[in-house]
Structures are given as structure tokens and as C-alpha cells.
Design a protein around this motif. Structure first.
Motif, mmCIF file in Angstrom:
data_model
loop_
_atom_site.group_PDB
_atom_site.id
_atom_site.type_symbol
_atom_site.label_atom_id
_atom_site.label_comp_id
_atom_site.label_asym_id
_atom_site.label_seq_id
_atom_site.Cartn_x
_atom_site.Cartn_y
_atom_site.Cartn_z
ATOM 1 N N ASN B 65 0.823 -1.203 0.000
ATOM 2 C CA ASN B 65 0.000 0.000 0.000
ATOM 3 C C ASN B 65 0.863 1.262 0.000
ATOM 4 O OD1 ASN B 65 -1.733 2.201 1.623
ATOM 5 N ND2 ASN B 65 -3.059 0.876 0.417
ATOM 6 N N GLU B 67 3.870 1.479 -1.280
ATOM 7 C CA GLU B 67 4.423 1.573 -2.641
ATOM 8 C C GLU B 67 3.416 2.220 -3.593
ATOM 9 O OE1 GLU B 67 7.377 -2.332 -2.428
ATOM 10 O OE2 GLU B 67 5.479 -2.477 -3.494
ATOM 11 N N ALA B 68 2.143 1.829 -3.419
ATOM 12 C CA ALA B 68 1.100 2.361 -4.300
ATOM 13 C C ALA B 68 0.751 3.802 -3.947
ATOM 14 C CB ALA B 68 -0.150 1.491 -4.204
ATOM 15 N N PRO B 71 4.834 6.391 -4.642
ATOM 16 C CA PRO B 71 5.906 5.729 -5.400
ATOM 17 C C PRO B 71 7.190 6.556 -5.497
ATOM 18 C CG PRO B 71 4.072 6.344 -6.833
ATOM 19 C CD PRO B 71 3.609 6.548 -5.437
ATOM 20 N N ASP B 72 7.046 7.878 -5.547
ATOM 21 C CA ASP B 72 8.246 8.707 -5.708
ATOM 22 C C ASP B 72 9.127 8.712 -4.455
ATOM 23 O OD1 ASP B 72 7.967 9.467 -8.373
ATOM 24 O OD2 ASP B 72 6.430 10.939 -7.842
ATOM 25 N N ASN B 277 0.456 9.202 -5.488
ATOM 26 C CA ASN B 277 0.425 8.584 -6.824
ATOM 27 C C ASN B 277 -0.617 9.264 -7.719
ATOM 28 O OD1 ASN B 277 0.968 6.760 -8.868
ATOM 29 N ND2 ASN B 277 0.771 4.970 -7.580
ATOM 30 N N ASN B 278 -0.575 8.919 -9.028
ATOM 31 C CA ASN B 278 -1.527 9.498 -9.971
ATOM 32 C C ASN B 278 -2.957 9.076 -9.638
ATOM 33 O OD1 ASN B 278 -2.206 6.980 -11.691
ATOM 34 N ND2 ASN B 278 0.027 6.999 -11.630
ATOM 35 N N ALA B 280 -5.448 7.937 -11.441
ATOM 36 C CA ALA B 280 -5.974 6.690 -12.013
ATOM 37 C C ALA B 280 -5.634 5.509 -11.106
ATOM 38 C CB ALA B 280 -5.391 6.473 -13.402
ATOM 39 N N MET B 281 -4.394 5.460 -10.656
ATOM 40 C CA MET B 281 -3.979 4.366 -9.779
ATOM 41 C C MET B 281 -4.630 4.482 -8.402
ATOM 42 S SD MET B 281 -2.400 1.592 -9.613
ATOM 43 C CE MET B 281 -1.176 1.420 -10.895
ATOM 44 N N GLN B 284 -8.124 3.088 -8.438
ATOM 45 C CA GLN B 284 -8.150 1.620 -8.460
ATOM 46 C C GLN B 284 -7.761 1.040 -7.099
ATOM 47 O OE1 GLN B 284 -9.313 -0.312 -10.802
ATOM 48 N NE2 GLN B 284 -9.784 1.470 -12.048
ATOM 49 N N ILE B 285 -6.743 1.639 -6.499
ATOM 50 C CA ILE B 285 -6.280 1.151 -5.191
ATOM 51 C C ILE B 285 -7.383 1.340 -4.146
ATOM 52 C CG2 ILE B 285 -4.664 1.683 -3.278
ATOM 53 C CD1 ILE B 285 -3.315 0.078 -5.435
#
Lengths: 454, 323
Positions: B65, B67-68, B71-72, B277-278, B280-281, B284-285
Motif C-alpha cells: 500500500n 508503494e502504491a 511511489p516517488d 500517486n496518480n 488513475a492508480m 483503483q487502489i
């Protein structure tokens, strides 16, 4: 002196190979435990009951170490290849995330299945948990393979823009999951994994049958050999079909990889031969056997196709993958074929109601267990090395671009390597010892005393 | 003023809270095993033996989670903490191997069950310390050079609040262990020990320098002290000894502790929301976490139902598996 990038690469490959050894057995065990308990309940057969209990002990031991080695890999991915994980996290982390829930399904159901074995009065209720364990285990493999498929055939973002600018645009996580090679790779990995694990179990049962002097114990192992051979045959037949489909997929999706795997030292060729063996010596092919037309026939499923297979010389400006992948590919296909033929013969004997427990058969099973692991690992080496130098094919990211170049990796990485050299053999020894810790007669007596068999 | 938390960060905090609730049961068990082994065989193992595998899964859940979510931040974490991460991995495999060996070890003169459980307990302590070192440094930022992506341990331990938070947390969990596993100790002792741990950890936390909503500290402070207090009295002891309720309370404490520092890291030098994160991701997450979370809650309820019913029927009292 080895570079840090190559050390990262080696450490990842090494821990992956160790994990694969454990996981193939975990997956096969989860299937065999479920099957054994089902047969025990259905046939009211105490021998299958003892088998299910014995294998479940091994399953939890392999699961315990396998989950740890799996976690090592998951953490290594971002610690050894941080830039790779940044891209994955932005585009294709969903399979990792799905895997977590498959992992929960597997873990919680396994805990209930193992630690509360005698809690269930209705044995089918207990058995259902073994189905969930097997489902969770297989689904974990499915999801993790989705990531590997993405590395081979990335999708779900604007690749040309990323290659030219390094900026991720048009991100679609669901398209990344449904990448072109996902289905063929998943179907091949799942079937080969169960097949490899089944052969390893077959070898284990054969060894124990040979060592045992107790007729009751031999009966347990004999039944185990029968059902394992059937599972092995089904999965290796499916592995052959899915492998063929995956190979043909490479023609269009990863033509350079295909050319390296087939050792096609030409531009393109119609009616291309299949090379068995062969290495490059000073720019020339040596030590090979050529079978005319067979490669094209297998590639296009036609005896006289006019289509051409790709060759290495069509890609003179790209770095080729190491060409030894052709030999690992030959090992995989040749070994897999031998294993399939051996199992076919075993099944023929089962249908003719002949025993599988002659010494020659048992030694054959032991050899096939070793061969299956070589075949399985050769397959992974072919897939992973065949993609080099890319960590994400094609031109998206190289291993060098992805790697962690901190010198701290080396001493602690060596620590991990040494630790694995101890822990992996220990796991196998310990599981084998735990399984045969109690005498079969005693276990059978216990099993016969259980109310639901009557 | 209360900073409104973003849904994806709230989910991440909730997952961390659940992971903390799980790992804290193991850290408390580790104390019990080292100091009260015989009693542990009756009171601790019944819970620990089936649950430790699930703790590991929660760790993976949280790691993925993170990581999602950010990410940076991964290259920074990977470079700065690589040594600690690799040590953690070796110990993590050792933890699993030692406890599974302890469960199934046969009679052996040299290696016995007690020794293996003690090895497990010590490894678990060290794992807990490693996790705390990384987290505390993320909060205080001391020892971390964000630009160079390095972490200096000497600099870290030279900052007193860093040490205080780690030591205080360890003392606090030591005190709570007696409550959670209902160990035979003097009634007032868990409250005293937990109180000391709370004072040290709480004060250190304030001085770590990240707090943006100080009022929320009250929640973990009150919950943590009320548990050993209720344990002192016969009438309320059964309530706080309930594993589900206790773990729920621990999770709520951890959630609010995270909320106090939101959205800052490294002593208010790094805003977490800038690393997200972006969309879109994240979408979904978010959906996957909700659906997966429902499945997880359902599975957990099945587990606890069987755990309690098996306990009532006298099963699982021994330290060895059922068969």
C-alpha cells in the motif's frame, strides 16, 4: 570485480531461485492436500487421511518459509530496483495489491485448516478450507505472473512518450493488467509450477517407498504416487499446450527474444529449421543438430507456411540477450517432453492396473523429480535472461537504469546469500523429518479412531 | 484546527493501524516468552501460534500500500535504509523459520522448543526496533539526508526524542503484554509500567517535531492507559482481556497517532500529499482496498469465531498444532 548492478541482478536471481524451489512445493502440496482429504472423506479411506495430515504439516512449513522468502522478494524489488518499482507503482501495482488479498485468503484459511483440524464435525466443512488455501496459493501465482507479463509486454501507458521524455502519461492500470502476454504467461506458469511441484513430491514418495519396510507405510506412499502421477500428467500436458501458445506469442510480441531463444542466426527465414543445441563460436554456429522446417511448422502450425520467422540479424543495433537462452530453452522443452512421456507410461500402468512401485519405476520417479526442477528453472532462466538487457521490454527500462547502486547492498547481500544456503536446505530437511516423525501405524490407529470414518 | 485527511492516506493509516495491532501482539508475546515462558505455553501460544502468519501478511499489505501511495518516495527509502531493510529481511526469514521449527520440533537434546521460541522472541524484538528506527527517523528526520538519500544512525541516536520514543514504546508494550495475555503479575504493575512507557514515548513524540494536530494525542494516551486500568478490577478484566477488543483499541490508537502528524514527514519538511500517486492508480487502489477489506474482515470474523469456539470446547490449549 562484479559491478553493483550485476550484484543486484545476481541477488535477485538467487533469492528468486530459492523462492521458486519452495513455492513450487507449496503450490503442489496445497493441491495434493486438498485432493487427499477429499478422497479420504469420499472413500472413507484412512490412508488418504494420513496422507492429507502428513502433507499438511509439510505445507505449513513450506508456507512459513515461502511467505518469508516471498516477502524478501517483494521488498528486494523496491530496494534493489527502486526506479523499476516507481514505474510499476504508477502503472501496474494492482496485481501486487490483488496478490495481498489472495495471500490473506491463503493464510487465514491455512491457519484454520491446520490449527483447527479437529474442530469441524462435518469433514467437508474442513475440506472446503483446503480448497480456499489452494485457490489463494494459485491466485498468488497468477497475480505475481501478471507483473512478469507486464515486464515482457508493457501496456497501460504511453510508451513512445515515456521512452522519449521519461514522463508517464495516459496511465490505465486495468490495461496494464490485461497486457498482451498476460493470459498465455499465467496459464503456462500455473501449470508448470504445479507440474514441477508434483514431480518433486513424486520423487519424495518414491524415496520413502524404497526406504520403508512397513507395508502400511508403503500403502500410504503407493496411493500418494498414484494421485500425484495423475495430477502431474494433467498439468504437464497443459504446460505443453500453454508453452506452445506462449512461444508463438513471442513471434509478434517479443521477436528479438524469440530469435535468441531459437538461435536464429539470420535476418528472417521461411521454412526455418529447428536447431537442437548449438553455440556461437567466432560468429559461427557450432555443435547443433538441424531439423529442416520444424521451427516454422511449430510457429505457424502449417507444413508449408509462407510466413517468415524473425532472426537475430534483423536487430543489429540492439543488444541481444545472452544466447545461452537457446540451450536453457532446449533443456526446458526436451526435459519437459521426457517427463510427459514418463508420466504417460505411469498412467498407462495405472489403467492396466499394474503397480507403479517396481524399483525401476521408483528410481525413474526420483530422476524425474530432479529433472523437473531443472526443467522448471530453465524455463524461468529462458524467460528472464531472454528479456535482457531490459527489465521492462522493449526500450522502456534497462536493469542498469532500474538498479540501486548503493555499495551497502554488497555486504548485506552476501549475508542473505549465506543465510539462504542454510535456511533452504534446512526447510527441506525439517519438513521431511516432521512428516515421518510419527510412525505410520500410530497415525493410522489415530485416524481409524476418528468418529466420522465409521 | 483539524487537517482533513485524504481518503487514500486515511486508508493507508488504517492499514498501518491494523498492522500495528497485529505486530504489537507479537511484541507483547515476545516479552512474555522471555520472562514467563511456562505461563506463555498456556496463555500466549494459544493466540500466537495461529496468528503469527497473519501478522506477516499484514506487513506485506502495508508495504504494498505504501508503494502504491507514494511511489516517488521509494528511491529515497531504498537508498537511505538499504542496510536496515536487508537486515530486516534476513531476520524476517529467521523469525518465520524459528517459530515454525518451535511448533514442530521433535524431542532433541540440543535444540528444544523453549530455545526456538526464545530465538523467535529475540528476533521479533529486533524487528520491532528496526521498524521503529525507520518510522521514528521518518518523523524526526534526524540522521536523514533527503538530497543525498542517506541515513546516519549515529546522528539519529544522538537525538534524545528518537531514543525516547523507541524506548518508551518498548516499555509501554511490555506493560500492556500482561494485560493482553492476562499474565499472573501484580494488579497495579501493568498500569505503572504502561504509564512510564506512555510518559517517555509521549513526550518524545511531541519533541520529534512533526505534530500538526496535537489534540489527537489524547486518543492513544487515554486508550493505552485505560486498558491496564480496567484490567486491575475483576469486573472489567474480562472485557479488556478480549483479544478483538484490545486489538481494536490498539488500532484506533495507532490511527490517531498517525493523524497527529498528517500530512508532514521529516519534522515538517516534507509534505506527504505532494508525493501521492496518480489519480488513475489511486482510484483503483481505493476500490480494491474497500473490496479486499470487506473480504479480509469476513475472513477475520470466521477466524475469530472458530478461535473462540475452539477455546470454549477446550481445543487448542496446548502449544502444539491440533494434529
Amino acid at each position: 570485480m562484479i559491478s553493483i548492478v550485476n550484484f543486484d541482478r545476481f541477488l535477485m536471481g538467487y533469492t528468486l531461485a530459492a523462492h521458486i524451489l519452495i513455492v513450487t512445493l507449496s503450490i503442489a502440496l496445497s493441491v495434493m492436500v486438498s485432493l487427499s482429504e477429499f478422497l479420504a472423506i469420499r472413500k472413507k479411506d484412512v490412508y488418504y487421511g494420513v496422507l492429507a495430515k502428513r502433507l499438511s504439516k509439510a505445507l505449513i512449513i513450506f508456507f512459513a518459509v515461502g511467505t518469508a522468502s516471498g516477502t524478501v522478494l517483494a521488498v528486494e524489488l523496491f530496494s534493489l530496483f527502486p526506479n523499476f518499482m516507481v514505474l510499476i507503482a504508477k502503472v501496474d501495482i494492482l496485481p501486487f495489491y490483488y496478490e495481498v488479498f489472495a495471500f490473506f485468503l491463503e493464510t487465514i484459511c491455512l491457519v484454520i485448516y491446520i490449527y483447527y483440524w479437529d474442530y469441524f464435525k462435518n469433514r467437508y466443512h474442513h475440506w472446503i478450507f483446503s480448497l480456499f488455501v489452494a485457490a489463494g496459493t494459485v491466485l498468488s501465482a497468477v497475480f505475481i505472473t501478471m507483473i512478469n507479463a507486464f515486464m515482457n509486454t508493457p501496456s497501460g501507458f504511453n510508451i513512445p512518450v515515456y521512452i522519449s521524455t521519461g514522463v508517464l502519461t495516459d496511465i490505465n492500470p486495468l490495461a496494464a493488467i490485461a497486457n498482451p502476454s498476460a493470459f498465455s504467461e499465467i496459464s503456462h506458469v500455473v501449470t508448470t509450477t504445479i507440474a514441477a511441484g508434483s514431480f518433486a513430491l513424486l520423487a519424495y514418495f518414491a524415496v520413502n517407498y524404497l526406504r520403508s519396510r512397513n507395508q502400511e507405510a508403503r500403502k500410504v506412499y503407493s496411493k500418494a504416487i498414484n494421485i500425484t502421477a495423475i495430477v502431474g500428467l494433467i498439468t504437464i500436458a497443459l504446460a505443453g499446450i500453454t508453452g506452445d501458445s506462449a512461444m508463438r506469442g513471442l513471434l509478434t510480441m517479443q521477436p528479438l527474444k524469440y530469435a535468441a531463444i531459437e538461435l536464429n542466426y539470420f535476418h528472417t527465414m521461411v521454412n526455418a529449421p529447428e536447431l537442437l543445441g548449438g553455440i556461437m563460436v567466432n560468429g559461427h554456429l557450432e555443435y547443433y543438430l538441424s531439423i529442416p522446417g520444424v521451427q516454422s511448422m511449430l510457429a505457424f502450425l502449417s507444413l508449408n507456411s509462407s510466413q517468415a520467422v524473425p532472426g537475430l540479424l534483423s536487430y543489429p543495433n540492439q543488444p541481444w540477450p545472452p544466447l545461452f537462452v537457446h540451450l536453457t530453452f532446449d533443456t526446458m522443452v526436451g526435459g519437459g517432453l521426457l517427463l510427459g512421456l514418463f508420466l504417460l507410461y505411469l498412467i498407462y500402468r495405472i489403467f492396466r492396473r499394474k503397480p507403479l512401485t517396481s524399483r525401476i519405476m521408483l528410481y525413474g520417479m526420483i530422476v524425474s523429480g530432479v529433472l523437473a526442477e531443472i526443467v522448471y528453472d530453465s524455463g524461468w532462466v529462458t524467460d528472464e535472461v531472454g528479456r535482457q538487457p531490459w527489465i521492462i521490454y522493449d526500450n522502456v527500462m534497462t536493469v542498469t537504469q532500474a538498479a540501486n547502486t548503493s555499495p551497502s547492498v554488497i555486504p548485506l547481500g552476501i549475508g542473505i546469500i549465506i543465510f539462504y544456503l542454510i535456511i533452504v536446505p534446512f526447510t527441506f530437511y525439517f519438513a521431511a523429518r516432521v512428516i515421518r516423525n510419527e510412525a505410520v501405524d500410530k497415525e493410522l490407529e489415530k485416524e481409524k479412531g476418528v468418529q466420522w470414518y465409521r | 484546527m483539524v487537517q482533513m485527511i485524504q481518503p487514500e492516506v486515511a486508508l493507508n493509516a488504517a492499514i498501518f493501524a491494523a498492522f500495528f495491532a497485529m505486530i504489537s501482539t507479537e511484541l507483547m508475546a515476545a516479552s512474555a516468552i522471555v520472562f514467563k515462558y511456562e505461563e506463555s505455553t498456556k496463555k500466549v501460544f494459544r493466540f500466537l501460534v495461529p496468528i503469527w502468519e497473519i501478522t506477516g501478511t499484514f506487513f506485506v499489505f502495508y508495504a504494498v500500500n505504501v508503494e502504491a501511495l507514494v511511489p516517488d518516495a521509494l528511491p529515497l527509502v531504498a537508498y537511505a535504509y538499504i542496510s536496515y531493510i536487508l537486515i530486516f529481511l534476513i531476520l524476517y526469514v529467521g523469525r518465520n523459520a524459528s517459530i515454525i521449527a518451535a511448533e514442530y520440533i521433535w524431542k532433541n537434546r540440543v535444540v528444544n522448543r523453549k530455545l526456538l521460541y526464545t530465538v523467535y522472541a529475540i528476533i521479533t524484538y529486533i524487528l520491532g526496533i528496526l521498524i521503529l528506527v525507520i518510522y521514528t527517523s521518518l518523523l524526526s528526520g534526524v540522521g536523514v539526508n533527503v538530497g543525498a538519500r542517506t541515513f546516519n544512525l549515529v546522528e539519529f541516536i544522538s537525538f534524545l526524542p528518537d531514543d525516547g520514543f523507541i524506548a518508551g514504546s518498548a516499555i509501554l508494550l511490555f506493560g500492556l503484554g500482561a494485560v493482553f495475555y492476562n499474565l499472573s503479575v501484580r494488579r497495579y504493575l501493568p498500569l505503572v509500567v504502561t504509564g512510564i512507557g506512555m510518559a517517555i514515548a509521549g513526550l518524545s513524540f511531541v519533541y520529534l517535531g512533526d505534530i500538526s494536530t496535537p489534540a489527537f494525542i489524547v486518543v492513544p494516551a487515554v486508550i493505552t492507559l485505560i486498558l491496564p486500568l480496567l484490567w486491575m478490577f475483576d469486573r472489567t478484566r474480562q472485557i479488556v482481556s478480549n483479544k478483538l477488543l484490545f486489538q481494536g483499541a490498539m488500532a484506533i490508537s495507532a490511527f490517531f497517532l498517525i493523524y497527529t502528524v498528517y500530512p508532514w514527514l521529516f519534522a515538517k519538511t516534507l509534505n506527504l500529499t505532494l508525493l501521492l500517486n496518480n489519480s488513475a492508480m489511486q482510484t483503483q487502489i481505493f476500490y480494491t482496498t474497500i473490496i479486499g477489506g470487506i473480504i479480509l474482515v469476513a475472513l477475520s470474523l470466521v477466524f475469530f469465531r472458530i478461535f473462540y469456539r475452539a477455546g470454549d470446547s477446550g481445543q487448542q490449549e496446548s502449544e502444539t498444532p491440533a494434529h
